[in-house]
Design a protein around this motif. Structure first.
Motif, PDB file in Angstrom:
ATOM      1  N   LEU A  21       5.647  -1.046   4.937  1.00 44.45           N
ATOM      2  CA  LEU A  21       4.224  -1.952   5.243  1.00 44.45           C
ATOM      3  C   LEU A  21       3.150  -0.960   5.056  1.00 44.45           C
ATOM      4  N   ARG A  22       3.046   0.019   5.875  1.00 44.54           N
ATOM      5  CA  ARG A  22       2.020   0.931   5.948  1.00 44.54           C
ATOM      6  C   ARG A  22       1.471   1.372   4.707  1.00 44.54           C
ATOM      7  N   LEU A  23       2.551   2.022   3.670  1.00 44.33           N
ATOM      8  CA  LEU A  23       2.307   2.583   2.356  1.00 44.33           C
ATOM      9  C   LEU A  23       1.722   1.256   1.431  1.00 44.33           C
ATOM     10  N   PHE A  24       2.068   0.320   1.588  1.00 46.94           N
ATOM     11  CA  PHE A  24       1.647  -1.002   0.959  1.00 46.94           C
ATOM     12  C   PHE A  24       0.157  -0.993   1.397  1.00 46.94           C
ATOM     13  N   LYS A  25      -0.003  -1.215   2.510  1.00 49.71           N
ATOM     14  CA  LYS A  25      -1.648  -1.457   2.908  1.00 49.71           C
ATOM     15  C   LYS A  25      -2.535  -0.212   2.701  1.00 49.71           C
ATOM     16  N   LEU A  26      -2.095   0.947   2.807  1.00 52.49           N
ATOM     17  CA  LEU A  26      -2.689   1.940   2.269  1.00 52.49           C
ATOM     18  C   LEU A  26      -3.187   2.055   0.634  1.00 52.49           C
ATOM     19  N   ALA A  27      -2.032   1.693   0.051  1.00 52.22           N
ATOM     20  CA  ALA A  27      -2.141   1.636  -1.460  1.00 52.22           C
ATOM     21  C   ALA A  27      -3.202   0.667  -1.760  1.00 52.22           C
ATOM     22  N   TRP A  28      -3.029  -0.662  -1.116  1.00 50.54           N
ATOM     23  CA  TRP A  28      -4.061  -1.551  -1.202  1.00 50.54           C
ATOM     24  C   TRP A  28      -5.491  -1.113  -1.183  1.00 50.54           C
ATOM     25  N   GLY A  29      -5.509  -0.080  -0.373  1.00 49.10           N
ATOM     26  CA  GLY A  29      -7.070   0.545  -0.174  1.00 49.10           C
ATOM     27  C   GLY A  29      -8.101  -0.265   0.544  1.00 49.10           C
ATOM     28  N   GLY A  30      -9.289   0.115   0.099  1.00 52.19           N
ATOM     29  CA  GLY A  30     -10.430  -0.478   0.830  1.00 52.19           C
ATOM     30  C   GLY A  30     -10.699  -0.148   2.224  1.00 52.19           C
ATOM     31  N   VAL A  31     -11.404  -0.921   2.918  1.00 49.20           N
ATOM     32  CA  VAL A  31     -11.859  -0.743   4.467  1.00 49.20           C
ATOM     33  C   VAL A  31     -10.380  -1.177   5.219  1.00 49.20           C
ATOM     34  N   ALA A  32      -9.603  -1.797   4.962  1.00 53.73           N
ATOM     35  CA  ALA A  32      -8.207  -2.123   5.620  1.00 53.73           C
ATOM     36  C   ALA A  32      -7.265  -0.915   5.589  1.00 53.73           C
ATOM     37  N   GLY A  33      -7.336  -0.354   4.446  1.00 52.06           N
ATOM     38  CA  GLY A  33      -6.603   0.877   4.339  1.00 52.06           C
ATOM     39  C   GLY A  33      -6.894   2.102   5.155  1.00 52.06           C
ATOM     40  N   GLN A  34      -8.351   2.258   5.132  1.00 53.91           N
ATOM     41  CA  GLN A  34      -9.084   3.263   5.828  1.00 53.91           C
ATOM     42  C   GLN A  34      -8.764   2.902   7.507  1.00 53.91           C
ATOM     43  N   ILE A  35      -8.639   1.667   7.796  1.00 56.68           N
ATOM     44  CA  ILE A  35      -8.571   1.293   9.094  1.00 56.68           C
ATOM     45  C   ILE A  35      -7.163   1.588   9.465  1.00 56.68           C
ATOM     46  N   GLU A  36      -6.289   1.572   8.649  1.00 58.68           N
ATOM     47  CA  GLU A  36      -4.845   1.426   8.908  1.00 58.68           C
ATOM     48  C   GLU A  36      -4.399   3.240   9.050  1.00 58.68           C
ATOM     49  N   ALA A  37      -5.001   3.696   8.148  1.00 56.41           N
ATOM     50  CA  ALA A  37      -4.692   5.287   8.199  1.00 56.41           C
ATOM     51  C   ALA A  37      -5.367   5.685   9.414  1.00 56.41           C
TER      52      ALA A  37
END
Length: 88
Positions: A21-37
């Protein structure tokens, strides 16, 4: 002893869903990906400090594993929610 092995094996398997799930969110990118990282790193530091405190306070490795499993379960629930577009 077998209970600790089982809990450790379950943690390893359950963690795979969070990784997916995290890899998917990071790959989606954008602000949401940065926040998740950023969240991922801070959660890992927090969990390591919590585990250290548990062990130094006389807690068992099994208690640490059980707590990690709670963190994993919470992350699966949070990350399984609807995907928000990143605005690309």
């Amino acid at each position: 002893m077998l209970d600790a092995w089982y809990a450790t094996a379950m943690l390893a398997m359950e963690s795979q869903k969070v990784i997916e799930l995290r890899l998917f969110k990071l790959a989606w990118g954008g602000v949401a990906g940065q926040i998740e990282a950023q969240r991922m790193v801070s959660e890992k530091i927090g969990a390591a400090l919590e585990a250290t405190g548990t062990l130094l306070g006389g807690g068992t490795p099994e208690a640490v594993i059980d707590r990690y499993r709670e963190h994993v379960r919470n992350n699966v629930e949070r990350l399984s929610g609807p995907v928000q577009p990143s605005g690309h």
